[in-house]
Design a protein around this motif. Structure first.
Motif, PDB file in Angstrom:
ATOM      1  N   ARG A   1      18.288  68.936  13.669  1.00 44.90           N
ATOM      2  CA  ARG A   1      17.278  69.480  14.576  1.00 44.90           C
ATOM      3  C   ARG A   1      17.447  68.777  15.907  1.00 44.90           C
ATOM      4  O   ARG A   1      17.381  67.548  15.973  1.00 44.90           O
ATOM      5  N   ARG A   2      17.693  69.563  16.960  1.00 49.26           N
ATOM      6  CA  ARG A   2      17.947  68.983  18.282  1.00 49.26           C
ATOM      7  C   ARG A   2      17.068  69.640  19.339  1.00 49.26           C
ATOM      8  O   ARG A   2      16.777  70.827  19.276  1.00 49.26           O
ATOM      9  N   TYR A   3      16.725  68.849  20.347  1.00 48.68           N
ATOM     10  CA  TYR A   3      16.068  69.394  21.528  1.00 48.68           C
ATOM     11  C   TYR A   3      17.100  70.174  22.327  1.00 48.68           C
ATOM     12  O   TYR A   3      18.247  69.752  22.452  1.00 48.68           O
ATOM     13  N   VAL A   4      16.670  71.302  22.868  1.00 53.50           N
ATOM     14  CA  VAL A   4      17.530  72.111  23.734  1.00 53.50           C
ATOM     15  C   VAL A   4      16.851  72.196  25.091  1.00 53.50           C
ATOM     16  O   VAL A   4      15.675  72.549  25.189  1.00 53.50           O
ATOM     17  N   ILE A   5      17.605  71.833  26.138  1.00 49.81           N
ATOM     18  CA  ILE A   5      17.099  71.895  27.512  1.00 49.81           C
ATOM     19  C   ILE A   5      17.844  72.990  28.259  1.00 49.81           C
ATOM     20  O   ILE A   5      18.897  73.462  27.810  1.00 49.81           O
ATOM     21  N   LYS A   6      17.294  73.390  29.385  1.00 53.65           N
ATOM     22  CA  LYS A   6      17.958  74.352  30.264  1.00 53.65           C
ATOM     23  C   LYS A   6      18.019  73.728  31.642  1.00 53.65           C
ATOM     24  O   LYS A   6      16.991  73.342  32.195  1.00 53.65           O
ATOM     25  N   THR A   7      19.249  73.624  32.174  1.00 56.07           N
ATOM     26  CA  THR A   7      19.448  72.962  33.463  1.00 56.07           C
ATOM     27  C   THR A   7      20.728  73.489  34.097  1.00 56.07           C
ATOM     28  O   THR A   7      21.618  73.971  33.384  1.00 56.07           O
TER      29      THR A   7
END
Length: 152
Positions: A88-94
Motif C-alpha cells: 500500500r503506497r501513497y500516490v501523489i500528483k506533481t
C-alpha cells in the motif's frame, strides 16, 4: 499508420520534479512498471484549502541531504513491486520534467533505499510522450553525453 515524432529517452535519465524542488534525480526508465515511483518516507497527511496533501522526506545518502517535500495526495493504492509483493503506497500528483517535456504525473512514494535509482519512471508517464531506446542512456539529459549500452 504514421507515428507522431516523439522525443527518445534512454534506459536512465536525470529528471526534475520542479514543484517539489527536486532537480537532477537519477531515474530508471521502466516500461514494464505501470506507475512511476520516488524514494520517499511519508511523514504526515494534512489538508490545505480543502485538498489532501502528504508531507514526505527524500533522502540523498550520497550527499547526506534530506529534502522535505509536500504534494497533493491523490490516493493510497496497492502497487505490486518487481518482486511480486503488493504494497500500500501513497500516490501523489506533481509536475515531472524529462528533457524539454513537462507534465503532471502520478508517482507512488516507496522505500527505494535498496535500489540504485531513487526514481523509476513507469509506462503511464511515458505513454504518448516518449519512445524508449533501452540501448542508450542520458538521451534527454542536458550536459550528459549519450551512452550506448546497458550497464545496470
Amino acid at each position: 499508420m504514421a507515428f507522431k515524432q516523439l522525443p527518445v529517452v534512454g534506459w536512465r535519465e536525470l529528471v526534475d520534479l520542479p514543484e517539489l524542488g527536486l532537480t537532477g534525480l537519477a531515474a530508471k526508465i521502466d516500461s514494464g512498471a505501470r506507475t512511476s515511483s520516488l524514494h520517499g518516507h511519508v511523514i504526515e497527511e494534512f489538508e490545505r484549502d480543502g485538498e489532501r496533501y502528504v508531507r514526505f522526506s527524500v533522502d540523498f545518502l550520497d550527499r547526506n541531504v534530506r529534502q522535505i517535500c509536500e504534494a497533493v495526495h491523490v490516493d493510497i493504492r496497492g502497487i505490486t513491486s518487481s518482486n511480486g509483493e503488493t504494497q500500500r503506497r501513497y500516490v501523489i500528483k506533481t509536475p515531472l520534467r524529462i528533457g524539454d517535456v513537462e507534465f503532471r504525473a502520478e508517482i507512488s512514494l516507496a522505500d527505494r533505499s535498496d535500489m540504485k535509482f531513487p526514481m523509476l519512471i513507469g509506462r503511464s508517464s511515458l505513454r504518448r510522450r516518449y519512445f524508449v531506446d533501452s540501448g542508450h542512456s542520458w538521451l534527454q539529459t542536458p550536459g550528459q553525453k549519450p551512452v550506448q549500452g546497458h550497464k545496470p
